[in-house]
Motif scaffolding. Sequence first.
Motif, PDB file in Angstrom:
ATOM      1  N   THR A  82       1.510  -1.008  -0.007  1.00 55.14           N
ATOM      2  CA  THR A  82       0.374  -0.051   0.052  1.00 55.14           C
ATOM      3  C   THR A  82       1.285   1.395   0.123  1.00 55.14           C
ATOM      4  OG1 THR A  82      -1.407  -1.148   1.469  1.00 55.14           O
ATOM      5  CG2 THR A  82      -1.669   1.340   1.289  1.00 55.14           C
ATOM      6  N   GLU A  83       0.441   2.019  -1.481  1.00 55.70           N
ATOM      7  CA  GLU A  83       1.489   3.508  -1.402  1.00 55.70           C
ATOM      8  C   GLU A  83       1.301   4.539   0.313  1.00 55.70           C
ATOM      9  OE1 GLU A  83       1.738   7.117  -4.510  1.00 55.70           O
ATOM     10  OE2 GLU A  83       0.361   5.661  -4.566  1.00 55.70           O
ATOM     11  N   GLY A  84       1.920   4.841   0.056  1.00 60.69           N
ATOM     12  CA  GLY A  84       1.944   6.109   1.477  1.00 60.69           C
ATOM     13  C   GLY A  84       1.083   7.588   1.248  1.00 60.69           C
ATOM     14  N   LEU A  85       1.601   7.866   1.477  1.00 68.13           N
ATOM     15  CA  LEU A  85       0.351   9.466   1.076  1.00 68.13           C
ATOM     16  C   LEU A  85       0.205  10.104   2.616  1.00 68.13           C
ATOM     17  CD1 LEU A  85      -3.568   9.802   1.300  1.00 68.13           C
ATOM     18  CD2 LEU A  85      -2.308   8.074   2.741  1.00 68.13           C
ATOM     19  N   GLY A  86      -0.279  11.629   2.561  1.00 72.03           N
ATOM     20  CA  GLY A  86       0.010  12.575   3.315  1.00 72.03           C
ATOM     21  C   GLY A  86      -0.053  14.106   2.824  1.00 72.03           C
ATOM     22  N   TYR A  87      -0.069  14.575   3.553  1.00 71.64           N
ATOM     23  CA  TYR A  87      -0.566  16.347   3.518  1.00 71.64           C
ATOM     24  C   TYR A  87      -0.593  17.346   3.120  1.00 71.64           C
ATOM     25  CZ  TYR A  87      -4.779  12.779   2.240  1.00 71.64           C
ATOM     26  OH  TYR A  87      -6.024  12.582   2.104  1.00 71.64           O
ATOM     27  N   LEU A 110      -3.541  22.643  -0.487  1.00 70.26           N
ATOM     28  CA  LEU A 110      -3.757  21.942   0.264  1.00 70.26           C
ATOM     29  C   LEU A 110      -3.855  20.446  -0.492  1.00 70.26           C
ATOM     30  CD1 LEU A 110      -5.125  20.688   2.420  1.00 70.26           C
ATOM     31  CD2 LEU A 110      -7.260  21.368   1.843  1.00 70.26           C
ATOM     32  N   ALA A 111      -2.152  19.941  -0.495  1.00 60.97           N
ATOM     33  CA  ALA A 111      -2.300  19.206  -0.850  1.00 60.97           C
ATOM     34  C   ALA A 111      -2.269  18.087  -0.888  1.00 60.97           C
ATOM     35  CB  ALA A 111      -0.940  18.982  -1.773  1.00 60.97           C
ATOM     36  N   GLU A 112      -2.587  16.635  -1.508  1.00 61.24           N
ATOM     37  CA  GLU A 112      -2.385  15.174  -0.927  1.00 61.24           C
ATOM     38  C   GLU A 112      -1.297  14.918  -1.289  1.00 61.24           C
ATOM     39  OE1 GLU A 112      -5.471  12.036  -0.860  1.00 61.24           O
ATOM     40  OE2 GLU A 112      -4.656  11.104  -2.332  1.00 61.24           O
ATOM     41  N   VAL A 113      -0.091  14.485  -1.113  1.00 61.24           N
ATOM     42  CA  VAL A 113       1.279  14.089  -1.248  1.00 61.24           C
ATOM     43  C   VAL A 113       1.756  13.053  -1.332  1.00 61.24           C
ATOM     44  CG1 VAL A 113       2.179  16.777  -0.639  1.00 61.24           C
ATOM     45  CG2 VAL A 113       1.700  14.928   1.492  1.00 61.24           C
ATOM     46  N   ARG A 114       1.973  12.724  -2.238  1.00 64.24           N
ATOM     47  CA  ARG A 114       2.889  11.032  -1.857  1.00 64.24           C
ATOM     48  C   ARG A 114       4.688  11.247  -2.475  1.00 64.24           C
ATOM     49  NH1 ARG A 114      -0.946   7.328  -2.738  1.00 64.24           N
ATOM     50  NH2 ARG A 114      -3.574   8.143  -2.684  1.00 64.24           N
ATOM     51  N   GLY A 115       5.067  10.024  -2.334  1.00 60.24           N
ATOM     52  CA  GLY A 115       6.466  10.319  -2.640  1.00 60.24           C
ATOM     53  C   GLY A 115       6.613  10.513  -3.591  1.00 60.24           C
ATOM     54  N   GLY A 116       7.334  10.739  -4.009  1.00 56.65           N
ATOM     55  CA  GLY A 116       7.845  11.598  -5.038  1.00 56.65           C
ATOM     56  C   GLY A 116       7.950  13.284  -5.053  1.00 56.65           C
ATOM     57  N   ASP A 117       6.600  13.482  -4.376  1.00 55.19           N
ATOM     58  CA  ASP A 117       5.848  14.983  -4.757  1.00 55.19           C
ATOM     59  C   ASP A 117       6.890  16.125  -4.238  1.00 55.19           C
ATOM     60  OD1 ASP A 117       3.683  13.452  -5.966  1.00 55.19           O
ATOM     61  OD2 ASP A 117       2.664  14.034  -4.423  1.00 55.19           O
ATOM     62  N   ALA A 118       6.451  17.222  -4.709  1.00 55.58           N
ATOM     63  CA  ALA A 118       6.716  18.412  -3.653  1.00 55.58           C
ATOM     64  C   ALA A 118       6.428  19.957  -4.082  1.00 55.58           C
ATOM     65  CB  ALA A 118       8.267  18.750  -5.167  1.00 55.58           C
ATOM     66  N   VAL A 119       6.325  20.510  -2.753  1.00 48.94           N
ATOM     67  CA  VAL A 119       5.700  21.997  -2.599  1.00 48.94           C
ATOM     68  C   VAL A 119       6.684  23.121  -2.658  1.00 48.94           C
ATOM     69  CG1 VAL A 119       4.116  22.807  -1.267  1.00 48.94           C
ATOM     70  CG2 VAL A 119       3.894  20.028  -1.314  1.00 48.94           C
ATOM     71  N   LEU A 120       5.923  23.859  -3.382  1.00 44.19           N
ATOM     72  CA  LEU A 120       6.922  25.202  -3.528  1.00 44.19           C
ATOM     73  C   LEU A 120       5.857  25.929  -2.628  1.00 44.19           C
ATOM     74  CD1 LEU A 120       7.465  23.558  -6.033  1.00 44.19           C
ATOM     75  CD2 LEU A 120       7.788  25.394  -7.047  1.00 44.19           C
ATOM     76  N   ILE A 121       6.465  26.680  -1.578  1.00 44.94           N
ATOM     77  CA  ILE A 121       6.432  27.935  -0.769  1.00 44.94           C
ATOM     78  C   ILE A 121       7.350  28.905  -1.008  1.00 44.94           C
ATOM     79  CG2 ILE A 121       6.166  28.384   1.424  1.00 44.94           C
ATOM     80  CD1 ILE A 121       6.036  24.962   2.048  1.00 44.94           C
TER      81      ILE A 121
END
Length: 308
Positions: free
Chosen positions: A205-210, A225-236
Amino acid sequence: MSNAFHRPNGSAGRGPYALDIDPENAGWGFSALRVLELAPGGAHSFATGGSEWIVLPLSGGCSVSVTAEGEPGGETFALEGRESVFAGVSDFAYAPRDAEVGITSAAGGRFALTGARCTRRLPARYGPAAGVPVELRGTGNCSRQVNNFAAAGVFEADALIAVEVLTPGGNWSSYPPHKHDEDRPGEESALEEIYYFEIAPHGATEGLGYQRVSPSGPGHDTDVLAEVRGGDAVLIPDGWHGPSIAAPGHDMYYLNVMAGPGARQWLIRDHPEHAWIRERWPAQPVDPRLPLYAAPAPASGGSGGSAS
Protein backbone atom coordinates in the motif's frame (compact mmCIF):
# COMPACT_ATOMS: atom_id res chain seq x y z
CA MET A 1 -6.90 23.26 -3.80
CA SER A 2 -3.69 21.83 -5.21
CA ASN A 3 -2.21 24.13 -7.83
CA ALA A 4 1.05 25.12 -9.51
CA PHE A 5 2.79 25.10 -6.14
CA HIS A 6 2.19 21.34 -5.83
CA ARG A 7 4.38 19.32 -8.21
CA PRO A 8 3.16 15.67 -8.15
CA ASN A 9 5.65 12.88 -8.76
CA GLY A 10 6.46 12.64 -12.47
CA SER A 11 5.11 16.08 -13.36
CA ALA A 12 8.24 18.17 -12.84
CA GLY A 13 11.04 16.08 -14.32
CA ARG A 14 13.37 17.34 -17.00
CA GLY A 15 16.23 15.67 -18.84
CA PRO A 16 18.11 13.35 -16.49
CA TYR A 17 16.21 14.57 -13.41
CA ALA A 18 13.08 12.93 -11.98
CA LEU A 19 12.40 16.31 -10.34
CA ASP A 20 13.88 19.63 -11.43
CA ILE A 21 12.91 22.82 -9.63
CA ASP A 22 14.99 25.91 -10.30
CA PRO A 23 14.39 29.64 -9.78
CA GLU A 24 13.14 30.05 -13.34
CA ASN A 25 10.41 27.41 -13.29
CA ALA A 26 9.55 28.16 -9.66
CA GLY A 27 9.13 31.86 -10.39
CA TRP A 28 11.43 33.03 -7.62
CA GLY A 29 15.04 34.03 -7.05
CA PHE A 30 17.15 31.51 -5.17
CA SER A 31 16.13 27.95 -4.19
CA ALA A 32 16.57 24.84 -6.34
CA LEU A 33 16.15 21.08 -6.02
CA ARG A 34 16.87 18.22 -8.39
CA VAL A 35 16.40 14.48 -7.88
CA LEU A 36 18.80 12.36 -9.91
CA GLU A 37 18.22 8.64 -10.47
CA LEU A 38 21.23 6.60 -11.60
CA ALA A 39 21.23 2.99 -12.75
CA PRO A 40 24.12 0.74 -11.61
CA GLY A 41 27.28 2.08 -13.19
CA GLY A 42 25.49 5.33 -14.08
CA ALA A 43 27.12 8.75 -14.27
CA HIS A 44 26.00 12.35 -14.54
CA SER A 45 27.77 15.71 -14.66
CA PHE A 46 26.60 19.30 -14.40
CA ALA A 47 27.94 22.83 -14.05
CA THR A 48 27.05 24.58 -10.81
CA GLY A 49 26.88 28.00 -12.49
CA GLY A 50 25.98 30.76 -10.06
CA SER A 51 24.64 28.36 -7.42
CA GLU A 52 26.09 26.27 -4.61
CA TRP A 53 24.91 22.65 -4.38
CA ILE A 54 24.84 19.76 -1.92
CA VAL A 55 24.71 16.18 -3.22
CA LEU A 56 22.68 14.17 -0.70
CA PRO A 57 22.05 10.44 -1.21
CA LEU A 58 18.40 9.45 -0.76
CA SER A 59 19.18 5.80 -1.46
CA GLY A 60 22.49 4.26 -2.46
CA GLY A 61 25.98 5.70 -2.49
CA CYS A 62 28.06 7.56 -5.05
CA SER A 63 31.32 9.28 -5.86
CA VAL A 64 31.26 13.06 -6.32
CA SER A 65 34.04 14.93 -8.14
CA VAL A 66 34.26 18.72 -7.96
CA THR A 67 36.52 20.76 -10.25
CA ALA A 68 36.71 24.54 -10.41
CA GLU A 69 35.78 25.88 -13.82
CA GLY A 70 38.86 26.37 -15.97
CA GLU A 71 41.22 24.74 -13.48
CA PRO A 72 42.89 21.31 -13.64
CA GLY A 73 42.54 18.69 -10.94
CA GLY A 74 39.89 18.90 -8.26
CA GLU A 75 38.56 16.79 -5.41
CA THR A 76 36.60 13.55 -5.23
CA PHE A 77 34.38 12.53 -2.33
CA ALA A 78 33.17 8.97 -1.71
CA LEU A 79 29.66 9.03 -0.24
CA GLU A 80 28.57 5.88 1.56
CA GLY A 81 24.94 6.99 1.41
CA ARG A 82 22.15 4.87 2.88
CA GLU A 83 19.56 2.27 2.02
CA SER A 84 16.68 4.78 2.22
CA VAL A 85 15.71 8.02 3.92
CA PHE A 86 13.96 5.92 6.60
CA ALA A 87 17.08 3.83 7.32
CA GLY A 88 19.67 6.33 8.50
CA VAL A 89 21.50 9.64 8.25
CA SER A 90 23.58 10.11 5.11
CA ASP A 91 26.90 11.75 4.40
CA PHE A 92 26.94 14.40 1.65
CA ALA A 93 29.17 16.57 -0.52
CA TYR A 94 29.17 20.34 -1.01
CA ALA A 95 30.03 21.85 -4.40
CA PRO A 96 30.58 25.60 -4.76
CA ARG A 97 29.45 27.90 -7.54
CA ASP A 98 31.50 28.07 -10.76
CA ALA A 99 32.50 24.41 -10.70
CA GLU A 100 31.98 21.18 -12.63
CA VAL A 101 30.44 18.27 -10.71
CA GLY A 102 30.54 14.61 -11.67
CA ILE A 103 28.44 11.94 -9.94
CA THR A 104 28.98 8.20 -10.47
CA SER A 105 27.34 5.28 -8.69
CA ALA A 106 28.55 1.68 -8.99
CA ALA A 107 25.37 0.21 -7.49
CA GLY A 108 22.95 2.95 -8.58
CA GLY A 109 20.70 5.08 -6.44
CA ARG A 110 18.70 8.26 -6.01
CA PHE A 111 20.37 11.52 -5.13
CA ALA A 112 18.99 14.91 -4.12
CA LEU A 113 20.83 17.97 -5.41
CA THR A 114 19.88 20.90 -3.19
CA GLY A 115 20.90 24.29 -4.57
CA ALA A 116 20.80 28.02 -4.03
CA ARG A 117 21.99 31.01 -6.00
CA CYS A 118 24.82 32.59 -4.07
CA THR A 119 27.58 35.20 -4.12
CA ARG A 120 30.60 33.72 -2.32
CA ARG A 121 32.58 30.77 -3.64
CA LEU A 122 33.38 28.45 -0.72
CA PRO A 123 35.61 25.34 -0.85
CA ALA A 124 34.26 21.94 -1.84
CA ARG A 125 33.78 19.77 1.25
CA TYR A 126 32.67 16.38 2.55
CA GLY A 127 29.96 16.23 5.22
CA PRO A 128 30.17 13.07 7.36
CA ALA A 129 26.98 11.41 8.56
CA ALA A 130 28.47 11.32 12.07
CA GLY A 131 28.55 15.13 12.06
CA VAL A 132 24.82 15.60 11.38
CA PRO A 133 22.93 16.83 14.47
CA VAL A 134 19.72 14.83 14.94
CA GLU A 135 17.10 16.91 16.76
CA LEU A 136 13.79 15.81 18.26
CA ARG A 137 11.34 18.68 17.87
CA GLY A 138 7.91 18.94 19.46
CA THR A 139 6.19 16.42 21.73
CA GLY A 140 3.08 14.24 21.70
CA ASN A 141 1.49 13.97 18.26
CA CYS A 142 3.58 16.96 17.13
CA SER A 143 6.81 14.98 17.63
CA ARG A 144 9.20 14.79 14.67
CA GLN A 145 12.87 14.23 13.95
CA VAL A 146 15.04 16.80 12.19
CA ASN A 147 18.36 15.88 10.57
CA ASN A 148 20.14 19.25 10.49
CA PHE A 149 22.77 18.36 7.89
CA ALA A 150 22.95 21.83 6.30
CA ALA A 151 21.17 24.01 8.82
CA ALA A 152 22.42 27.54 9.39
CA GLY A 153 25.01 27.41 12.15
CA VAL A 154 25.72 23.71 11.51
CA PHE A 155 27.28 23.59 8.05
CA GLU A 156 28.79 26.59 6.27
CA ALA A 157 27.23 27.71 3.00
CA ASP A 158 26.64 31.11 1.47
CA ALA A 159 22.85 30.99 1.03
CA LEU A 160 21.64 27.37 1.11
CA ILE A 161 19.81 25.94 4.11
CA ALA A 162 18.66 22.29 3.96
CA VAL A 163 17.34 19.85 6.56
CA GLU A 164 15.45 16.55 6.62
CA VAL A 165 12.30 15.98 8.70
CA LEU A 166 10.87 12.56 9.63
CA THR A 167 7.34 12.37 11.03
CA PRO A 168 5.94 9.13 12.48
CA GLY A 169 2.64 7.97 10.98
CA GLY A 170 -0.33 9.81 12.51
CA ASN A 171 1.70 12.83 13.66
CA TRP A 172 1.65 16.44 12.53
CA SER A 173 4.86 18.31 11.81
CA SER A 174 5.64 21.77 10.49
CA TYR A 175 3.25 22.72 13.26
CA PRO A 176 2.23 25.18 14.58
CA PRO A 177 1.97 26.82 11.15
CA HIS A 178 4.76 29.31 10.66
CA LYS A 179 6.14 31.63 8.04
CA HIS A 180 9.37 33.24 6.87
CA ASP A 181 8.37 35.60 4.07
CA GLU A 182 9.48 38.98 5.45
CA ASP A 183 12.82 40.35 6.58
CA ARG A 184 12.26 41.46 10.17
CA PRO A 185 15.68 41.87 11.84
CA GLY A 186 16.08 39.43 14.70
CA GLU A 187 12.54 38.07 14.25
CA GLU A 188 11.94 36.68 10.75
CA SER A 189 13.94 36.02 7.60
CA ALA A 190 12.65 35.90 4.02
CA LEU A 191 13.26 32.40 2.64
CA GLU A 192 11.83 30.56 -0.36
CA GLU A 193 11.24 26.92 0.55
CA ILE A 194 10.83 23.58 -1.22
CA TYR A 195 9.34 20.52 0.46
CA TYR A 196 10.24 17.19 -1.18
CA PHE A 197 8.33 14.16 0.15
CA GLU A 198 8.89 10.45 0.50
CA ILE A 199 6.23 8.40 2.30
CA ALA A 200 6.83 4.95 3.78
CA PRO A 201 4.49 2.29 2.32
CA HIS A 202 2.66 -0.35 4.32
CA GLY A 203 3.36 -3.57 2.48
CA ALA A 204 2.06 -3.03 -1.05
CA THR A 205 0.00 0.00 0.00
CA GLU A 206 1.43 3.33 -1.11
CA GLY A 207 1.77 5.96 1.59
CA LEU A 208 0.28 9.44 1.58
CA GLY A 209 0.18 12.63 3.59
CA TYR A 210 -1.12 16.18 3.43
CA GLN A 211 0.48 19.62 3.20
CA ARG A 212 -1.17 22.96 3.91
CA VAL A 213 0.03 26.45 2.97
CA SER A 214 -2.23 29.44 3.63
CA PRO A 215 -2.02 33.16 2.83
CA SER A 216 -0.21 35.30 5.39
CA GLY A 217 -1.21 38.76 4.23
CA PRO A 218 -1.34 41.15 1.27
CA GLY A 219 1.07 40.04 -1.43
CA HIS A 220 1.65 36.72 0.36
CA ASP A 221 -1.24 34.70 -1.01
CA THR A 222 0.11 31.19 -1.61
CA ASP A 223 -2.76 28.77 -0.96
CA VAL A 224 -2.22 25.00 -1.11
CA LEU A 225 -4.01 21.98 0.31
CA ALA A 226 -2.28 18.99 -1.27
CA GLU A 227 -2.42 15.24 -0.84
CA VAL A 228 1.25 14.35 -1.17
CA ARG A 229 2.87 11.05 -2.10
CA GLY A 230 6.43 9.86 -2.58
CA GLY A 231 8.31 12.00 -5.09
CA ASP A 232 5.98 15.01 -4.77
CA ALA A 233 7.22 18.52 -4.08
CA VAL A 234 5.48 21.63 -2.73
CA LEU A 235 6.85 25.12 -3.41
CA ILE A 236 6.42 27.76 -0.70
CA PRO A 237 7.36 31.27 -1.83
CA ASP A 238 5.42 32.77 1.09
CA GLY A 239 2.58 32.12 3.50
CA TRP A 240 1.87 30.14 6.64
CA HIS A 241 3.03 26.58 6.07
CA GLY A 242 1.91 23.64 8.08
CA PRO A 243 0.73 21.27 9.10
CA SER A 244 2.51 18.48 7.27
CA ILE A 245 0.35 15.48 8.16
CA ALA A 246 1.54 11.87 8.07
CA ALA A 247 -1.28 9.37 7.57
CA PRO A 248 -1.48 6.69 10.29
CA GLY A 249 0.73 3.74 9.42
CA HIS A 250 2.88 5.73 7.01
CA ASP A 251 5.96 7.56 8.25
CA MET A 252 6.61 10.77 6.30
CA TYR A 253 9.95 12.16 5.16
CA TYR A 254 10.46 15.58 3.69
CA LEU A 255 13.56 17.43 2.58
CA ASN A 256 13.43 21.19 3.13
CA VAL A 257 15.49 23.44 0.84
CA MET A 258 15.59 27.16 1.65
CA ALA A 259 17.37 30.30 0.47
CA GLY A 260 16.63 33.99 0.25
CA PRO A 261 18.02 37.46 -0.34
CA GLY A 262 19.14 38.24 3.20
CA ALA A 263 21.52 36.78 5.76
CA ARG A 264 21.65 32.99 5.98
CA GLN A 265 19.46 32.40 9.01
CA TRP A 266 16.23 30.55 9.77
CA LEU A 267 14.01 32.93 11.71
CA ILE A 268 10.30 32.10 11.77
CA ARG A 269 7.06 33.56 13.05
CA ASP A 270 4.37 31.21 14.35
CA HIS A 271 0.76 31.72 13.28
CA PRO A 272 -0.74 33.84 16.09
CA GLU A 273 -3.87 31.65 16.30
CA HIS A 274 -1.86 28.47 16.84
CA ALA A 275 1.37 29.57 18.54
CA TRP A 276 -0.01 28.42 21.92
CA ILE A 277 0.57 24.80 20.92
CA ARG A 278 4.29 25.16 21.75
CA GLU A 279 3.38 26.01 25.33
CA ARG A 280 1.89 22.52 25.77
CA TRP A 281 4.97 20.64 24.60
CA PRO A 282 6.88 20.60 27.92
CA ALA A 283 3.98 18.77 29.61
CA GLN A 284 3.90 15.93 27.05
CA PRO A 285 6.44 13.19 26.30
CA VAL A 286 8.20 12.89 22.97
CA ASP A 287 6.70 10.19 20.76
CA PRO A 288 8.51 6.98 21.85
CA ARG A 289 8.93 5.97 18.19
CA LEU A 290 11.55 8.68 17.88
CA PRO A 291 14.28 8.91 16.94
CA LEU A 292 13.71 6.63 13.97
CA TYR A 293 17.52 6.46 13.91
CA ALA A 294 20.51 8.40 15.16
CA ALA A 295 23.63 9.64 13.39
CA PRO A 296 26.40 7.02 13.40
CA ALA A 297 29.32 7.33 15.79
CA PRO A 298 32.44 8.92 14.27
CA ALA A 299 34.78 6.37 12.72
CA SER A 300 37.95 5.90 14.72
CA GLY A 301 40.89 7.64 13.13
CA GLY A 302 38.87 9.75 10.70
CA SER A 303 35.56 11.07 9.43
CA GLY A 304 34.50 7.90 7.67
CA GLY A 305 34.54 9.55 4.25
CA SER A 306 37.28 10.24 1.76
CA ALA A 307 38.47 13.00 -0.51
CA SER A 308 41.30 13.03 -2.98
